[in-house]
Write an enzyme that holds these catalytic residues in place. Structure first.
Site, mmCIF file in Angstrom:
data_model
loop_
_atom_site.group_PDB
_atom_site.id
_atom_site.type_symbol
_atom_site.label_atom_id
_atom_site.label_comp_id
_atom_site.label_asym_id
_atom_site.label_seq_id
_atom_site.Cartn_x
_atom_site.Cartn_y
_atom_site.Cartn_z
ATOM 1 N N CYS A 76 -14.246 0.574 22.284
ATOM 2 C CA CYS A 76 -13.579 -0.483 23.050
ATOM 3 C C CYS A 76 -14.469 -1.711 22.999
ATOM 4 C CB CYS A 76 -13.355 -0.032 24.488
ATOM 5 S SG CYS A 76 -12.730 -1.340 25.576
ATOM 6 N N CYS A 226 -8.151 -7.126 23.896
ATOM 7 C CA CYS A 226 -8.622 -5.933 23.195
ATOM 8 C C CYS A 226 -9.622 -6.389 22.146
ATOM 9 C CB CYS A 226 -7.455 -5.186 22.555
ATOM 10 S SG CYS A 226 -7.950 -3.750 21.580
#
EC number: 5.1.1.7
Length: 288
Positions: A76, A226
């Site tokens: 992530c 993201c």
């Protein structure tokens, strides 16, 4: 009743509950359910998921990331920047350049510090994976998937598949605000061609150095940002001849901007902010 201390942080609006596993304990068998509970906006703290900052045998710290549906992800980008900030400010590391272990491999972080606080974090995300086997997706293992058509609602969408430690399907559109984010997003996420599901990005090229970006994240749905998706979007743009490799590209996400570069040497660099929202103690009960 069990409890643990947490810090809620966000990178461009992509928020997670961060738990310092150097000090806290959550049973392994409870992690998925705890992540789902604590992420719930009505009955928990509310977040896109939970991230554990853990001891590591191969780096100063290890990151484990759980989506808000309880599934565990391999990497992530926004989470890595927040882990870098937390690790430096809580003296888990001493240097401004250090490594972080993830399920996708080891990455290098560099933090910018002003008056003892991290204001910016740059992450070397490593090289993108481009073959079907690496992404992963079905089909000839060593073949890349660049600008292939996908038929949805009688409309053909061309997408490029890229892995940045987690899988991404990048689609170019004329206007991200009109993109079928909440309809095509979940359809592609769960399509059988992606055995581990996939993150779906919609990209609007503004010029040679800027793009607009919207994302449907695997396991979380629509999010404000993201980091790995922004990296994948830049790689896909270069593979499709829309941008130039080696240049720093500004990616405009719903939550703010990231600076991304796919270097000539092969790695992708991501630079952006990380911010603390609050600290607290979360109580939970796992039903037998």
């Amino acid at each position: 009743m069990s409890q643990f201390s947490f810090t809620k942080m966000h990178g461009l609006g992509n928020s997670y509950i961060y738990v310092n596993m150097f000090e806290e304990q959550i049973p392994e068998e409870d992690l998925a359910l705890v992540a789902e509970k604590v992420s719930n906006i009505n009955t928990g703290i509310g977040a896109d998921g939970m991230i554990l900052i853990c001891p590591s045998d191969v780096a100063p710290v290890k990151m484990r990331m759980f989506n808000n549906d309880g599934s565990e992800g391999k990497s992530c980008g926004n989470g890595l920047r927040c882990v870098a900030k937390y690790a430096y400010e809580h003296k888990l590391v001493e240097d401004t350049v250090f490594t972080i272990e993830t399920l996708a491999g080891i990455v290098t972080a560099e933090v910018t510090v002003e008056e003892g606080k991290v204001t910016l974090a740059k992450i070397d995300m490593g090289a993108p994976r481009l073959t079907r086997a690496e992404i992963p997706m079905l089909g000839e293992g060593e073949t890349p998937f660049i600008r292939e058509n996908f038929l949805y609602n009688n409309h053909r969408y061309a997408f490029t598949a890229v892995s940045m430690g987690n899988p991404h399907a990048v689609i170019f559109v004329d206007d991200v605000e009109q993109a079928p984010l909440t309809t095509l997003g979940p359809v592609l996420e769960t399509h059988e061609m992606f055995p581990e599901r996939v993150n779906v990005e919609f990209i609007e090229i503004l010029n040679e150095e800027e793009m607009n970006f919207r994302v449907w994240e695997r396991g979380s749905g629509v999010t404000q940002a993201c980091g790995t998706g922004a990296c994948a979007a830049v790689v896909a743009s270069i593979l499709n001849g829309k941008m130039e490799r080696g240049k720093e590209i500004t990616v405009h996400l719903a939550g703010g901007d990231l600076m991304i570069a796919w270097t000539e040497e092969g790695n992708v660099l991501m630079k952006g902010p990380a911010e603390v929202i609050c600290h607290g103690v979360y109580e939970y009960k796992i039903e037998a």
